[in-house]
Design an enzyme around this catalytic site. Structure first.
Site, PDB file in Angstrom:
ATOM      1  N   HIS A 191     -28.489  30.658  25.105  1.00 56.74           N
ATOM      2  CA  HIS A 191     -27.418  29.590  25.097  1.00 56.74           C
ATOM      3  C   HIS A 191     -27.595  28.358  26.053  1.00 56.74           C
ATOM      4  O   HIS A 191     -27.405  27.282  25.676  1.00 56.74           O
ATOM      5  CB  HIS A 191     -25.966  30.258  25.440  1.00 56.74           C
ATOM      6  CG  HIS A 191     -25.659  30.816  24.494  1.00 56.74           C
ATOM      7  ND1 HIS A 191     -25.017  32.263  24.077  1.00 56.74           N
ATOM      8  CD2 HIS A 191     -25.186  30.365  23.188  1.00 56.74           C
ATOM      9  CE1 HIS A 191     -24.613  32.596  23.053  1.00 56.74           C
ATOM     10  NE2 HIS A 191     -24.520  31.140  22.242  1.00 56.74           N
ATOM     11  N   GLU A 433     -42.232  36.606   1.038  1.00 55.68           N
ATOM     12  CA  GLU A 433     -42.831  36.616   2.535  1.00 55.68           C
ATOM     13  C   GLU A 433     -43.632  37.975   2.550  1.00 55.68           C
ATOM     14  O   GLU A 433     -44.444  38.528   3.502  1.00 55.68           O
ATOM     15  CB  GLU A 433     -41.943  36.855   3.595  1.00 55.68           C
ATOM     16  CG  GLU A 433     -40.677  37.779   3.516  1.00 55.68           C
ATOM     17  CD  GLU A 433     -39.601  37.919   4.557  1.00 55.68           C
ATOM     18  OE1 GLU A 433     -39.742  37.346   5.589  1.00 55.68           O
ATOM     19  OE2 GLU A 433     -38.492  38.152   4.107  1.00 55.68           O
ATOM     20  N   ASP A 457     -43.796  36.042   8.221  1.00 59.94           N
ATOM     21  CA  ASP A 457     -44.180  37.467   7.736  1.00 59.94           C
ATOM     22  C   ASP A 457     -45.213  37.298   6.632  1.00 59.94           C
ATOM     23  O   ASP A 457     -46.080  38.194   6.764  1.00 59.94           O
ATOM     24  CB  ASP A 457     -42.881  37.991   7.119  1.00 59.94           C
ATOM     25  CG  ASP A 457     -41.827  38.760   8.121  1.00 59.94           C
ATOM     26  OD1 ASP A 457     -42.556  39.350   8.929  1.00 59.94           O
ATOM     27  OD2 ASP A 457     -40.784  38.570   8.131  1.00 59.94           O
ATOM     28  N   CYS A 504     -38.841  28.464   5.308  1.00 64.75           N
ATOM     29  CA  CYS A 504     -38.051  28.790   6.444  1.00 64.75           C
ATOM     30  C   CYS A 504     -38.781  29.419   7.723  1.00 64.75           C
ATOM     31  O   CYS A 504     -38.176  29.674   8.616  1.00 64.75           O
ATOM     32  CB  CYS A 504     -36.874  29.382   6.073  1.00 64.75           C
ATOM     33  SG  CYS A 504     -36.962  31.121   5.586  1.00 64.75           S
TER      34      CYS A 504
HETATM   35  C1  PEP Z   1     -40.215  34.614   7.960  1.00 58.33           C
HETATM   36  O1  PEP Z   1     -40.611  35.679   8.044  1.00 58.33           O
HETATM   37  O2  PEP Z   1     -40.970  33.449   7.900  1.00 58.33           O
HETATM   38  C2  PEP Z   1     -39.108  34.519   8.177  1.00 58.33           C
HETATM   39  C3  PEP Z   1     -37.999  33.014   8.189  1.00 58.33           C
HETATM   40  O3  PEP Z   1     -37.926  35.617   8.563  1.00 58.33           O
HETATM   41  P1  PEP Z   1     -37.924  36.193  10.148  1.00 58.33           P
HETATM   42  O4  PEP Z   1     -38.940  35.425  11.016  1.00 58.33           O
HETATM   43  O5  PEP Z   1     -36.572  36.287  10.320  1.00 58.33           O
HETATM   44  O6  PEP Z   1     -38.543  37.557   9.765  1.00 58.33           O
HETATM   45 MG    MG Z   2     -39.211  37.504   7.541  1.00 61.01          MG
END
Ligand code: PEP
Ligand code: MG
Length: 577
Positions: A191, A433, A457, A504
Site C-alpha cells: 500500500h 500456464e 508459470d 497476464c
Molecule cells: C502467471 O502464472 O503468469 C500468472 C499470471 O499467474 P500467477 O502469477 O498469479 O501465478
Molecule cells: Mg500462474
C-alpha cells in the site's frame, strides 16, 4: 566515495536531494507482570484513545492532501483500534496473565503477525502486516510516553530514508519537501508503494541496508526507474542522473497524453492494454494509468486474511465493485489460484513435497466444490453490473476445462431457476500456464472464449525451474525461443478458431517482448498498472507489419540472448538501455 545500493523500483522517477533519516526510538518490550490489573487496563484504554485521535488527524490530512484512497488505508487501521473484540482480547491477557499493557499488546500483535506469516506472505498480506506493525508502534509509544519520528516535521527539501515507511507515515508527508523515499524493507505493490505513486515520488524499497549506510545530510540520488540509490554521487554520476531526470520528465509528459487513448501501433493495428489487479484500490490505480480493462483479477485477496472461507454474498459484493468500477470495460476474474507458493490457513491442505506440481488452483477447485461453486455463483451474480469474463487457472487437460465449465453452467442454471439475473455475454476462458495445455491449444480452442497466457508459470514449468528460486533464475528466460514458439502456437490456435488471446504474466509488461508479441498477434497485454503507459507508448512506435521477419528470426534463434539482440536491432528505440 560514492556508494550504490540496490533495491526495488516502487515508484518511478529520479530525485536528487539530501537524506533525512526517519529512525524511530527503541520500542522493545520485556515480559513483565503487574500487581494492578485495573491500572494496566486503564493505561491500555488511554493508549487506544490517543492512537485513535492521532489516526483521525492523520486521516483528515491524508484525505485533504492525497484523496480518498489514502484515507481508506488509515480507515483500515482505525477500524482495528475501534474494534471492541480486539480491546477485549488484550484486556483478557492482562487479566488472565497479570501482564502489563505493553506485554499484552505485544502478545496479541505477535499472534496476528504469526497468522499472516503462516499464510505465506505476498505483497497484500505484507501490507496488512505493515499496518498492524504501525498500529503497534503507535500504541506502544503512547504506553511508554515516547514520541515516534514525525515525517510532518520535515521543513526542507529532502529524501526520506526509513526502515519501513507505513501508509500512515506516507499520509503525513509534506509534498513541498519530500523529494523521494528509500526504505530497507517493503514490496513493490505494498500500500505504501501504491500511495507513493499517487504522490508521484521516486521510491526505492527493499534496499536492506539504507538506514545503516546512509547518514543524515548525505547527498542521494534515488533512481525509481531502475531501483537504485546512489549515496554521495560523483560529479559524473550527478550529470548522468540530471540528464536521465530530464528525459524521464519528457517521457512522462508524452505518456500522460496516451492515458485516454486506445492502444494502436504505428501501422494502425489495435491492441488492448489492461491491468492486473488484486485489491479494490488497484482499480483506481488501473484507471489512473489508462487501463483498457482488467486482464487478471487475482481473487485470492478475498481469502487471504480470513479465518474462514468468504461466503457467497461477501464475494458477490466485492466482485460487483470490481466489475462496476470498470464501467463497461472487460474484467477477467480468475477463480481461486491457491497452492504452490500461495497457501491458505483455512483450507487444511496437507504439506506436499512439490507444491508447485501438487494440489493447486483448479485442481483444488474441482476436488472441493464447496470452494469453487460459491465463488462461481458470486461471480455470475456480479456479472450484470458490467462486463465480466471468468477464467480457470492451471488447466492441464481438456477434461479439466470441460468439468470446470460444466460446474459453471450448473450454477448458472440454478441461479436462473431461482430468478437471479446473470449476464448473457460472460466470456469463459482459461489460463494457459501448463505446457501440456499450450501444446494442445488447438484442442482447447473450440471450447474456450479466450486464452490468457500465464507466462510466469508457463516459463517455470517449461524450464523446470522454480520461479521463486534465485539459484535457478538464469533459466527463467522470457525471450527464449522455446517460450516464443509456444506462445506463437497458442496465438495461432486461438485465432484459427476466431478466439482472442491475452497474456497476464510479467512477460506482458516486458518492453523487449512487446515487438514480438504484437507481431505474433497477441490481442491483450495485461500488466501492473505502472507499465501500461510505457507499453502503450512503445506499441504506438511499432510498425507491426515490418516486424514479421523479426518473429521468424527469433523463432529460429538458439538463445534468449540472441533474441534480445535481434529485437534491439529491429526496434531502434529499444537500443539505448
Ligand atoms: C502467471 O502464472 O503468469 C500468472 C499470471 O499467474 P500467477 O502469477 O498469479 O501465478
Ligand atoms: Mg500462474
Amino acid at each position: 566515495m560514492s556508494l550504490l545500493l540496490d533495491g526495488l523500483a516502487a515508484s518511478s522517477g529520479i530525485a536528487i536531494a539530501p537524506a533525512y533519516l526517519l529512525v524511530g526510538p527503541d520500542l522493545s518490550i520485556k515480559k513483565q507482570h503487574t500487581a494492578d490489573k485495573n491500572h494496566e487496563v486503564a493505561r491500555l484504554r488511554d493508549s487506544f484513545t490517543l492512537t485513535t485521535k492521532e489516526l483521525r488527524a492523520i486521516r483528515q490530512r491524508a484525505h485533504q492532501d492525497l484523496g480518498q484512497q489514502a484515507a481508506a488505508v488509515v480507515d483500515a487501521q482505525l477500524t482495528m483500534v475501534d474494534d471492541p473484540v480486539l480491546v477485549k482480547k488484550i484486556e483478557n491477557i492482562i487479566n488472565e496473565q497479570a501482564a502489563t499493557a505493553e506485554w499484552a499488546v505485544k502478545l496479541i500483535t505477535d499472534h496476528y503477525l504469526e497468522l499472516f506469516e503462516r499464510m505465506n506472505g505476498n505483497d497484500y498480506l505484507n501490507s496488512r502486516a505493515l499496518a498492524i506493525r504501525d498500529l503497534y508502534k503507535r500504541v506502544i509509544s503512547h504506553l511508554l510516553g515516547t514520541n515516534l519520528p514525525d515525517p510532518a516535521a520535515l521543513d526542507h527539501r529532502a529524501i526520506l530514508v526509513a526502515t519501513n515507511i507505513t501508509p500512515t507515515d506516507t499520509a503525513q508527508l509534506d509534498r513541498r519537501y519530500v523529494a523521494g523515499l528509500v526504505t530497507d524493507y517493503g514490496g513493490r505493490t505494498s500500500h505504501f508503494s501504491i500511495m507513493s505513486k499517487t504522490l508521484a515520488l521516486p521510491v526505492v524499497v527493499g534496499t536492506h541496508t539504507a538506514t545503516k549506510k546512509i547518514h543524515d545530510g548525505d547527498l542521494l540520488v534515488v533512481d525509481g526507474i531502475h531501483g537504485k540509490v546512489i549515496v554521495n554521487p560523483t560529479e559524473e554520476q550527478l550529470e548522468h542522473y540530471r540528464l536521465l531526470a530530464g528525459e524521464f520528465a519528457r517521457e512522462q509528459q508524452a505518456w500522460g497524453t496516451l492515458r485516454d487513448q486506445h492502444t494502436v501501433s504505428q501501422d494502425g493495428r489495435q491492441y488492448t492494454v489492461a491491468a492486473n489487479v488484486g485489491t479494490l484500490s488497484d482499480i483506481n490505480v488501473a484507471r489512473d494509468h489508462g487501463a483498457e480493462g482488467i486482464g487478471l483479477l487475482r481473487t485470492e485477496f478475498l481469502y487471504m486474511d480470513q479465518t474462514e472461507l468468504p461466503g457467497e454474498d461477501e464475494q458477490f459484493k466485492a466482485y460487483r465493485q470490481f466489475v462496476s468500477g470498470m464501467d463497461q470495460q472487460r474484467v477477467v476474474a480468475r477463480t481461486l489460484d491457491i497452492g504452490g507458493d500461495k497457501r491458505l490457513g483455512m483450507l487444511k491442505l496437507p504439506r506436499e513435497d512439490n507444491p508447485y506440481l501438487g494440489f493447486r488452483a483448479i485442481r483444488i477447485g474441482l476436488a472441493e466444490p464447496t470452494v469453487l461453486r460459491p465463488q462461481l455463483r458470486a461471480l455470475l451474480r456480479a456479472s450484470v453490473y458490467g462486463r465480466l469474463a471468468i477464467m480457470f487457472p492451471m488447466i492441464a487437460t481438456p477434461e479439466e476445462f470441460t468439468r470446470a465449465r460444466e460446474i459453471l453452467d450448473e450454477e448458472e442454471r440454478k441461479l436462473s431457476r431461482a430468478g437471479i439475473a446473470v449476464a448473457d455475454n460472460i466470456e469463459v476462458g482459461m489460463m494457459l500456464e501448463v505446457p501440456s495445455a499450450a501444446v494442445m491449444a488447438d484442442v482447447f480452442a473450440p471450447d474456450v472464449d479466450f486464452f490468457s497466457i500465464g507466462s510466469n508459470d508457463l516459463i517455470q514449468y517449461l524450464f523446470a525451474a522454480d520461479r521463486g528460486n534465485s539459484r535457478v533464475a538464469y533459466l527463467y528466460q522470457e525471450l527464449h525461443p522455446a517460450v516464443l514458439r509456444l506462445v506463437k502456437r497458442v496465438i495461432d490456435a486461438a485465432h484459427a478458431e476466431g478466439k482472442w488471446v491475452g497474456m497476464c504474466g510479467e512477460m506482458a509488461g516486458n518492453p523487449l517482448a512487446t515487438p514480438l508479441l504484437t507481431a505474433m498477434g497477441l490481442d491483450e497485454f495485461s500488466m501492473n498498472s505502472s507499465q501500461i503507459l510505457p507499453i502503450r507508448s512503445l506499441i504506438s512506435h511499432l510498425n507491426v507489419r515490418q516486424l514479421q521477419p523479426l518473429v521468424h528470426r527469433a523463432l529460429a534463434a538458439h538463445s534468449a540472448r540472441e533474441v534480445e539482440m535481434l529485437v534491439r536491432e529491429y526496434v531502434p528505440i529499444l537500443r539505448k538501455n
